[in-house]
Design an enzyme around this catalytic site. Structure first.
Site, PDB file in Angstrom:
ATOM      1  N   ASN A  13       0.859  -1.186   0.000  1.00  0.00           N
ATOM      2  CA  ASN A  13       0.000   0.000   0.000  1.00  0.00           C
ATOM      3  C   ASN A  13       0.900   1.243   0.000  1.00  0.00           C
ATOM      4  O   ASN A  13       1.734   1.424   0.895  1.00  0.00           O
ATOM      5  CB  ASN A  13      -0.893  -0.044   1.251  1.00  0.00           C
ATOM      6  N   HIS A  16       0.945   6.227   1.875  1.00  0.00           N
ATOM      7  CA  HIS A  16       1.661   7.167   2.736  1.00  0.00           C
ATOM      8  C   HIS A  16       2.891   7.781   2.077  1.00  0.00           C
ATOM      9  O   HIS A  16       3.488   8.707   2.620  1.00  0.00           O
ATOM     10  CB  HIS A  16       1.918   6.549   4.102  1.00  0.00           C
ATOM     11  N   HIS A  49      -5.591   3.723  -1.813  1.00  0.00           N
ATOM     12  CA  HIS A  49      -6.924   4.102  -1.312  1.00  0.00           C
ATOM     13  C   HIS A  49      -7.204   5.539  -1.729  1.00  0.00           C
ATOM     14  O   HIS A  49      -6.536   6.464  -1.253  1.00  0.00           O
ATOM     15  CB  HIS A  49      -6.912   3.955   0.216  1.00  0.00           C
ATOM     16  N   ARG A  51      -9.277   8.304  -1.054  1.00  0.00           N
ATOM     17  CA  ARG A  51     -10.259   8.726  -0.039  1.00  0.00           C
ATOM     18  C   ARG A  51     -11.111   9.859  -0.563  1.00  0.00           C
ATOM     19  O   ARG A  51     -10.686  10.648  -1.404  1.00  0.00           O
ATOM     20  CB  ARG A  51      -9.529   9.191   1.226  1.00  0.00           C
ATOM     21  N   ARG A  55      -6.881  12.883   0.948  1.00  0.00           N
ATOM     22  CA  ARG A  55      -5.808  13.308   1.855  1.00  0.00           C
ATOM     23  C   ARG A  55      -4.446  12.746   1.450  1.00  0.00           C
ATOM     24  O   ARG A  55      -3.422  13.267   1.838  1.00  0.00           O
ATOM     25  CB  ARG A  55      -6.124  12.945   3.302  1.00  0.00           C
ATOM     26  N   GLU A  76      -8.664   0.683  -3.352  1.00  0.00           N
ATOM     27  CA  GLU A  76      -9.494   0.755  -2.141  1.00  0.00           C
ATOM     28  C   GLU A  76     -10.391   1.967  -2.208  1.00  0.00           C
ATOM     29  O   GLU A  76      -9.918   3.069  -2.526  1.00  0.00           O
ATOM     30  CB  GLU A  76      -8.596   0.925  -0.911  1.00  0.00           C
ATOM     31  N   THR A 107      -8.324   3.530   8.361  1.00  0.00           N
ATOM     32  CA  THR A 107      -9.554   2.734   8.299  1.00  0.00           C
ATOM     33  C   THR A 107      -9.667   1.940   9.592  1.00  0.00           C
ATOM     34  O   THR A 107      -9.037   0.909   9.759  1.00  0.00           O
ATOM     35  CB  THR A 107      -9.511   1.799   7.070  1.00  0.00           C
ATOM     36  N   GLU A 157     -11.234  -9.297   2.937  1.00  0.00           N
ATOM     37  CA  GLU A 157      -9.965  -8.955   3.580  1.00  0.00           C
ATOM     38  C   GLU A 157     -10.245  -8.789   5.069  1.00  0.00           C
ATOM     39  O   GLU A 157     -11.072  -7.950   5.464  1.00  0.00           O
ATOM     40  CB  GLU A 157      -9.374  -7.677   2.987  1.00  0.00           C
ATOM     41  N   HIS A 200      -3.798  -4.578   7.663  1.00  0.00           N
ATOM     42  CA  HIS A 200      -3.920  -3.391   8.503  1.00  0.00           C
ATOM     43  C   HIS A 200      -3.010  -3.502   9.718  1.00  0.00           C
ATOM     44  O   HIS A 200      -3.169  -4.405  10.534  1.00  0.00           O
ATOM     45  CB  HIS A 200      -5.353  -3.084   8.972  1.00  0.00           C
TER      46      HIS A 200
HETATM   47  N1  PXP Z   1      -5.925  -3.166   3.924  1.00  0.00           N
HETATM   48  C1  PXP Z   1      -6.869  -2.209   3.968  1.00  0.00           C
HETATM   49  C2  PXP Z   1      -8.243  -2.551   3.502  1.00  0.00           C
HETATM   50  C3  PXP Z   1      -6.569  -0.903   4.395  1.00  0.00           C
HETATM   51  O1  PXP Z   1      -7.533   0.034   4.435  1.00  0.00           O
HETATM   52  C4  PXP Z   1      -5.250  -0.605   4.766  1.00  0.00           C
HETATM   53  C5  PXP Z   1      -4.889   0.784   5.177  1.00  0.00           C
HETATM   54  O2  PXP Z   1      -5.111   1.677   4.148  1.00  0.00           O
HETATM   55  C6  PXP Z   1      -4.288  -1.619   4.684  1.00  0.00           C
HETATM   56  C7  PXP Z   1      -4.665  -2.909   4.299  1.00  0.00           C
HETATM   57  C8  PXP Z   1      -2.874  -1.381   5.032  1.00  0.00           C
HETATM   58  O3  PXP Z   1      -2.740  -1.021   6.376  1.00  0.00           O
HETATM   59  P1  PXP Z   1      -1.370  -0.462   6.898  1.00  0.00           P
HETATM   60  O4  PXP Z   1      -1.089   0.797   6.127  1.00  0.00           O
HETATM   61  O5  PXP Z   1      -1.623  -0.225   8.340  1.00  0.00           O
HETATM   62  O6  PXP Z   1      -0.334  -1.517   6.638  1.00  0.00           O
END
Ligand code: PXP
Length: 250
Positions: A13, A16, A49, A51, A55, A76, A107, A157, A200
């Protein structure tokens, strides 16, 4: 590419990277460049994602990812009309439906599928018809899994945030209870014919018990990897996660 058939997939992901970029309103660091490097490091997919408040990831990032990526994109999004239109325009490999609240930092919980079954069934139908694999981000909860199955999702998921938080706070009994719940619910979802993903909050310290669950086919990991990249570089940070995942599986 190496023969990766059957191995546990890693979705990186990149949200960030965009968070850091947006902190200064600059053009860098570029999440698309991160996605390309993630492939080099052994990622099997990219997760982003979009949003409602934009952001981190922007509409333009999604367009550029669709153009530049050879890896599958897991898009996402919240279950809104705007996001559905965007997904149908791009037709990414996968669409992961997540709950979204403006005031949350991330999330925080899974989607409440059971209470919104009808609406969600109608919402995901055109996405499925467009060829997207629809994934639903939910708590490891039997009711939610059954509802995700009934609405015709291909994938669930499972939210690992509670397990990771308990570990980070040193609440080991709670962590073990969360892990037991994830273990049971991964098996239950699989028994219904759902493909099981998880993610997550996962870190090097928490990934292996989740990676060891035999029904789990994909982990989506972002925040920790992007943070760790500051210290080791993005490619080594991802490669280490890949190594731990593969180690847990053998
Ligand atoms: N899976 C989903 C559905 C998420 O919303 C997120 C966070 O955006 C992640 C995985 C990844 O989480 P993390 O950034 O905490 O590793």
């Amino acid at each position: 590419m190496a023969d990766t058939a059957g191995r546990l997939r890693l979705g990186v992901n990149i949200d960030h990277v965009a968070t850091v970029r947006n902190a200064r309103g600059s053009a860098y660091p570029d999440p698309v460049r991160a996605a390309i490097l993630a492939e080099e490091a052994g990622a099997d997919g990219i997760t982003a994602h979009l949003r409602e408040d934009r952001r981190h990831i922007s509409d333009r990032d999604i367009e550029r990812l669709m153009e530049a990526l050879t890896l599958p994109l897991n898009f996402e999004m919240a279950a809104t009309d705007e996001m559905q239109r965007i997904a149908l325009r791009h037709r990414p490999h996968a669409v992961c439906i997540v709950p979204e609240r403006r005031e949350e930092r991330t999330t925080e919980g899974g989607l409440e599928v059971a209470r919104e079954e009808n609406r969600l069934a109608h919402f995901i139908a055109p996405l499925r018809d467009a060829g997207c694999r629809v994934s639903i981000f939910i708590a490891a909860d039997r009711r939610q899994i059954e509802a995700a199955h009934r609405i015709g999702a291909a994938v669930v998921e499972l939210h690992t945030g509670g397990y990771c938080d308990a570990h980070a706070e040193g609440h080991m009994a709670e962590r073990d209870a969360e892990l037991a719940r994830l273990t049971d619910m991964a098996a239950f979802a699989h028994s219904l014919g759902l493909e099981v993903h998880a993610g997550h909050g996962l870190t090097y310290d928490t990934v292996q018990p989740i990676a060891a669950l035999p029904q789990v086919m994909e982990l989506n990991i972002g925040h920790f990897l992007i943070g760790e990249a500051i210290f080791r570089g993005l490619v080594p940070a991802i490669a280490e996660m890949r190594r731990l995942m593969d180690g847990a599986r053998t």
